[in-house]
Design an enzyme around this catalytic site. Structure first.
Site, PDB file in Angstrom:
ATOM      1  N   LYS A 183       0.880  -1.179   0.000  1.00  0.00           N
ATOM      2  CA  LYS A 183       0.000   0.000   0.000  1.00  0.00           C
ATOM      3  C   LYS A 183       0.913   1.223   0.000  1.00  0.00           C
ATOM      4  CE  LYS A 183      -1.874   3.019   2.153  1.00  0.00           C
ATOM      5  NZ  LYS A 183      -1.707   4.477   1.836  1.00  0.00           N
TER       6      LYS A 183
ATOM      7  N   GLU B  71       9.811   1.156  10.568  1.00  0.00           N
ATOM      8  CA  GLU B  71      10.909   2.076  10.198  1.00  0.00           C
ATOM      9  C   GLU B  71      10.301   3.477  10.269  1.00  0.00           C
ATOM     10  OE1 GLU B  71      13.616   0.392   9.715  1.00  0.00           O
ATOM     11  OE2 GLU B  71      12.763  -1.573   9.264  1.00  0.00           O
TER      12      GLU B  71
ATOM     13  N   CYS C  38      14.170  10.866   6.290  1.00  0.00           N
ATOM     14  CA  CYS C  38      13.998  10.502   7.702  1.00  0.00           C
ATOM     15  C   CYS C  38      15.291  10.590   8.505  1.00  0.00           C
ATOM     16  CB  CYS C  38      13.423   9.093   7.787  1.00  0.00           C
ATOM     17  SG  CYS C  38      14.363   7.929   6.795  1.00  0.00           S
TER      18      CYS C  38
ATOM     19  N   GLU D 107      10.609  16.431  14.535  1.00  0.00           N
ATOM     20  CA  GLU D 107      10.922  16.190  13.122  1.00  0.00           C
ATOM     21  C   GLU D 107      10.129  17.168  12.255  1.00  0.00           C
ATOM     22  OE1 GLU D 107       9.518  12.468  11.346  1.00  0.00           O
ATOM     23  OE2 GLU D 107      11.383  12.340  10.203  1.00  0.00           O
TER      24      GLU D 107
HETATM   25  P1  NAD Z   1       2.643   8.620   7.581  1.00  0.00           P
HETATM   26  O1  NAD Z   1       2.893   7.849   8.822  1.00  0.00           O
HETATM   27  O2  NAD Z   1       1.672   9.740   7.649  1.00  0.00           O
HETATM   28  O3  NAD Z   1       2.131   7.674   6.410  1.00  0.00           O
HETATM   29  C1  NAD Z   1       2.847   6.545   6.029  1.00  0.00           C
HETATM   30  C2  NAD Z   1       1.902   5.556   5.398  1.00  0.00           C
HETATM   31  O4  NAD Z   1       0.966   5.140   6.386  1.00  0.00           O
HETATM   32  C3  NAD Z   1       1.095   6.084   4.227  1.00  0.00           C
HETATM   33  O5  NAD Z   1       1.026   5.085   3.225  1.00  0.00           O
HETATM   34  C4  NAD Z   1      -0.282   6.295   4.827  1.00  0.00           C
HETATM   35  O6  NAD Z   1      -1.329   6.167   3.886  1.00  0.00           O
HETATM   36  C5  NAD Z   1      -0.330   5.156   5.832  1.00  0.00           C
HETATM   37  N1  NAD Z   1      -1.313   5.333   6.914  1.00  0.00           N
HETATM   38  C6  NAD Z   1      -1.834   6.488   7.409  1.00  0.00           C
HETATM   39  N2  NAD Z   1      -2.723   6.208   8.390  1.00  0.00           N
HETATM   40  C7  NAD Z   1      -2.734   4.858   8.533  1.00  0.00           C
HETATM   41  C8  NAD Z   1      -3.422   3.968   9.402  1.00  0.00           C
HETATM   42  N3  NAD Z   1      -4.293   4.415  10.317  1.00  0.00           N
HETATM   43  N4  NAD Z   1      -3.166   2.645   9.288  1.00  0.00           N
HETATM   44  C9  NAD Z   1      -2.283   2.180   8.376  1.00  0.00           C
HETATM   45  N5  NAD Z   1      -1.618   2.973   7.516  1.00  0.00           N
HETATM   46  C10 NAD Z   1      -1.838   4.301   7.590  1.00  0.00           C
HETATM   47  O7  NAD Z   1       4.079   9.104   7.096  1.00  0.00           O
HETATM   48  P2  NAD Z   1       4.434  10.008   5.851  1.00  0.00           P
HETATM   49  O8  NAD Z   1       3.999  11.401   6.175  1.00  0.00           O
HETATM   50  O9  NAD Z   1       3.948   9.366   4.602  1.00  0.00           O
HETATM   51  O10 NAD Z   1       6.035   9.890   5.843  1.00  0.00           O
HETATM   52  C11 NAD Z   1       6.846  10.660   6.617  1.00  0.00           C
HETATM   53  C12 NAD Z   1       7.359   9.885   7.820  1.00  0.00           C
HETATM   54  O11 NAD Z   1       7.992   8.671   7.392  1.00  0.00           O
HETATM   55  C13 NAD Z   1       8.432  10.658   8.557  1.00  0.00           C
HETATM   56  O12 NAD Z   1       8.242  10.531   9.939  1.00  0.00           O
HETATM   57  C14 NAD Z   1       9.712   9.970   8.104  1.00  0.00           C
HETATM   58  O13 NAD Z   1      10.788  10.165   8.968  1.00  0.00           O
HETATM   59  C15 NAD Z   1       9.265   8.550   8.028  1.00  0.00           C
HETATM   60  N6  NAD Z   1      10.181   7.725   7.200  1.00  0.00           N
HETATM   61  C16 NAD Z   1      10.990   6.782   7.794  1.00  0.00           C
HETATM   62  C17 NAD Z   1      11.894   6.024   7.033  1.00  0.00           C
HETATM   63  C18 NAD Z   1      12.817   5.010   7.658  1.00  0.00           C
HETATM   64  O14 NAD Z   1      13.450   4.236   6.920  1.00  0.00           O
HETATM   65  N7  NAD Z   1      12.971   4.968   8.970  1.00  0.00           N
HETATM   66  C19 NAD Z   1      11.945   6.221   5.657  1.00  0.00           C
HETATM   67  C20 NAD Z   1      11.116   7.186   5.082  1.00  0.00           C
HETATM   68  C21 NAD Z   1      10.235   7.924   5.858  1.00  0.00           C
END
Ligand code: NAD
Length: 496
Positions: free
Chosen positions: A190, A265, A299, A399
């Site tokens: 997804k 992650e 991230c 962040e």
């Molecule tokens: P997010 O947590 O808002 O969304 C991530 C994913 O989760 C999306 O696909 C979203 O549709 C889904 N999602 C949202 N609500 C959900 C729910 N209730 N249940 C299941 N899935 C749900 O994050 P974002 O804004 O897309 O990305 C930014 C974040 O990701 C930052 O905190 C960044 O640091 C982190 N990140 C971490 C890594 C790593 O390797 N550690 C890599 C990239 C990004």
């Protein structure tokens, strides 16, 4: 199934067709016919209408993955045969780099040159790395015990679910799914609703490489519907989530209720510690590059710059002038160094953090703000900001996920280590010094999944990359241990 011909198939052609999800080898719309818009952040205009999956669609995708796991040769074929298919997929990714980079650039806003030089080839390499590793992993291993013939056998778990964020959609697909596929699992992806497109191309390429139908399934949809339905699905055997800590908690709770193992992650608040024996100008340029990479939406990047008092003034001056001179522009323009952030919501978040930080007393060496880009007035552009001051400031703690760095100063080593370790995050930090024994000592005391020396943002295949504390749990990616995560080990015993 549409076959992709690298010469004939262009991004415009892909975008002009109705965008479909990929389930069980078929291209399908959402069962209720609903769609959502994905925007081009550089223009602010709709790029494509994408199916908005609901729970029924997620059921269908998990079922397709289950059928592929149970009924195709995927799980049981020798690792070397699966590796051939994974290598073929990597070759197809390479062959389609211009298409994938253009789609990624349009969907995320990132400079196309960056996508084609880094995101796409790095993903291809991830498939090659895990393909080769799986071939050299022993399927059976004997236990050295007396009185019994005993061994352990590595088996794939079954159906693995993946939820991804929007900052590196294609690269993170590689990091996430390559080890799962190499181990013989089937998958449901997804992607983030802001950037769903490259995942759909990925599914097509996997099928073109010869993966049996249903091994790779992609459902597009909103987090609270499709993402929640996937992570709480009782039919998955393993879950992987990459994204924010807030959503990570929800995913972990849902998996906990089903006793499904989950890998998280999450976000970061990376620090760079600069001692007074560095070449100040070149470190300032390197960190300016790190914090503006992907418009700061990285991230693990260095957002807290912890600088020795002796060199702080010279460092700040060089970093501010380097960041201030960077070319902000549309991702498709060759000269662009900083593209837009992914959405208007993200732009408001970044601007809001800078405003709060200054209100709390931060000094603004470079004030940031909205960037106007000629010809792209509706795009989501922001200027980089360089702030500094107390460790209690909001931009030193939270962040931001934008091109915003925060400088703090220190006098001695212990003070610098304490500043880095005061963060609840623990993803990646770097130490910059020409004294390698000091750099090593400090690097090993920083509490995080990754410490880098005299560089920031290093992702070699074969080195584990993951987070601790608020930055993640359940393992990491990119290393040999990640392949192990996707095998269940079963012991077999026969009394002698
Ligand atoms: P997010 O947590 O808002 O969304 C991530 C994913 O989760 C999306 O696909 C979203 O549709 C889904 N999602 C949202 N609500 C959900 C729910 N209730 N249940 C299941 N899935 C749900 O994050 P974002 O804004 O897309 O990305 C930014 C974040 O990701 C930052 O905190 C960044 O640091 C982190 N990140 C971490 C890594 C790593 O390797 N550690 C890599 C990239 C990004």
């Amino acid at each position: 199934m549409n076959k992709i011909d690298a010469k004939a198939f262009a991004a415009s052609e892909f975008l002009s067709q109705p965008i479909k999800m990929h389930v069980g080898g078929k291209e399908v719309a959402a069962s209720n016919g609903q769609t959502f818009d994905t925007l081009d952040p550089g223009t602010g205009k709709v790029l494509a209408k994408v199916p908005s999956a609901g729970a029924t669609d997620v059921d269908a995708a998990v079922d397709a993955a289950r059928q592929a796991f149970n009924k195709t040769a995927w799980r049981s074929m020798p690792a070397k045969d699966r590796a051939v298919l994974l290598h073929r997929l990597a070759d197809l990714i390479d062959q389609h780099t211009p298409l994938l980079a253009e789609i990624e650039s349009k969907d995320v806003g990132k400079p196309r040159a960056q996508a084609s030089a880094f995101d796409i080839p790095h993903a291809a390499q991830t498939f090659r790395y895990y393909a080769d590793l799986s071939v050299h992993t022993r399927h059976r291993e004997p236990f050295a015990v007396s009185g019994n013939d005993a061994w352990s056998v590595r088996q794939p778990h079954g159906v693995c679910g993946f939820v991804f964020p929007w900052n590196f959609p294609f690269l993170l697909i590689g990091w996430g799914v390559a080890p799962a596929l190499a181990a013989g699992n089937t998958i449901v992806i997804k992607p983030a609703e802001d950037t769903p497109l490259s995942a759909l191309l990925f599914a097509r390429l996997a099928e073109q490489a010869g993966f049996p139908a249903g091994v790779v399934n992609v459902i597009t949809g909103l987090g609270e519907t499709a993402g929640a339905a996937l992570s709480s699905h009782p039919g998955i055997n393993r879950m992987s989530f990459t994204g924010s800590p807030e959503v990570g908690r929800l995913v972990a709770e849902a998996c906990g209720r089903n006793l499904v193992p989950v890998k998280l992650e999450l976000g970061g608040k990376g620090a760079a510690v600069l001692f007074d024996d560095v070449a100040v100008d070149s470190v300032a340029e390197a960190l300016a590059g790190a914090v503006t990479l992907n418009a700061g939406q990285v991230c693990c990047t260095a957002t807290r710059w912890i600088v020795h008092k002796k060199v702080a003034e010279a460092f700040i001056s060089k970093a501010a002038s380097t960041m201030g001179a960077m070319k902000i522009g549309y991702g498709g323009d060759e000269a662009t160094q900083i593209g837009p952030v992914v959405s208007e919501k993200q732009r408001r978040r970044v601007l809001g953090y800078v405003e709060r930080s200054v209100k709390e007393g931060a000094e603004a060496y470079l004030p940031g703000g909205v960037a106007e880009v000629s010809g792209y007035k509706d795009g989501f552009y922001v200027k980089p900001a360089l702030l500094g001051g107390a460790a209690s400031n909001v931009c030193a703690r939270e962040e931001v996920f934008g091109p915003v760095a925060y400088v703090m100063t220190f006098q001695d080593e212990e003070e610098a280590i304490a500043l880095v370790n005061s963060s609840p995050y623990g993803l990646a930090n770097s130490v910059w010094s020409s004294d390698l024994s000091r750099a090593t000592r400090v690097a090993e005391r920083l509490v995080a999944g990754n410490s880098w020396i005299n560089a920031h943002n290093l992702f070699p295949h074969g080195v584990s990359y993951g987070g601790v504390n608020l930055s993640g749990c359940g393992g990491g990616v990119l290393g040999p241990d990640t392949l192990e995560d996707y095998y269940r080990k079963q012991s077999v015993v026969r009394p002698l």
